[in-house]
Design a protein around this motif. Structure first.
Motif, short mmCIF file in Angstrom:
data_model
loop_
_atom_site.label_atom_id
_atom_site.label_comp_id
_atom_site.label_asym_id
_atom_site.label_seq_id
_atom_site.Cartn_x
_atom_site.Cartn_y
_atom_site.Cartn_z
N CYS A 17 0.82 -1.21 0.02
CA CYS A 17 0.04 0.04 0.01
C CYS A 17 0.90 1.09 -0.02
O CYS A 17 1.65 1.21 0.76
CB CYS A 17 -0.86 -0.11 1.06
N CYS A 20 0.19 3.27 3.48
CA CYS A 20 0.37 2.82 4.91
C CYS A 20 1.55 1.89 4.95
O CYS A 20 2.06 1.51 5.90
CB CYS A 20 -0.69 2.15 5.55
N CYS A 56 -4.42 -0.38 0.09
CA CYS A 56 -5.08 -1.53 0.73
C CYS A 56 -6.45 -1.05 0.98
O CYS A 56 -6.86 -0.06 0.99
CB CYS A 56 -4.28 -1.81 2.11
N CYS A 59 -7.11 1.74 3.66
CA CYS A 59 -6.43 3.18 3.16
C CYS A 59 -7.54 3.74 2.01
O CYS A 59 -7.76 4.79 1.91
CB CYS A 59 -5.14 2.97 2.77
ZN ZN Z 1 -2.99 1.08 3.38
#
Ligand code: ZN
Length: 99
Positions: A17, A20, A56, A59
């Motif tokens: 991701c 994050c 992800c 997120c």
């Molecule tokens: Zn993420």
């Protein structure tokens, strides 16, 4: 960001991701991610630039929520404001995986 198991950016392997930094791999199901993509054309401030960010699930929906709140703030005094916040399908184009 697409990464190989050695951590080098490449087509195959894991997808991390971009927000994050965590793998988007979901158990045996493999990688599960959303994309934020832009290819700016002639006349745009970023003409010729192409962007692709991988997010992800957590997120991705955090970004969707931010977009909804920003949109709501611009129209909160109009009837449309509440409808935007209540819309759980904001940005959804399908529920069966087809685009
Ligand atoms: Zn993420």
């Amino acid at each position: 960001m697409k990464l190989t198991p050695s951590g080098q950016p490449e087509e195959a392997g894991d997808v991390v991701c971009d927000m994050c930094g965590v793998s988007t791999r979901v158990g045996e199901a493999g990688v599960q991610f959303g994309k934020l993509h832009a290819a700016w054309g002639e006349g745009a401030g970023h003409s010729g630039e192409v962007y692709e960010l991988h997010l992800c699930e957590g997120c991705f929906f955090s970004v969707v929520s931010d977009i909804k709140r920003t949109r709501w703030a611009s129209v909160m005094l109009e009837d449309e404001g509440d409808e935007i916040l209540k819309n759980d399908a904001f940005g959804r184009v399908s529920t069966d995986g087809a685009e």
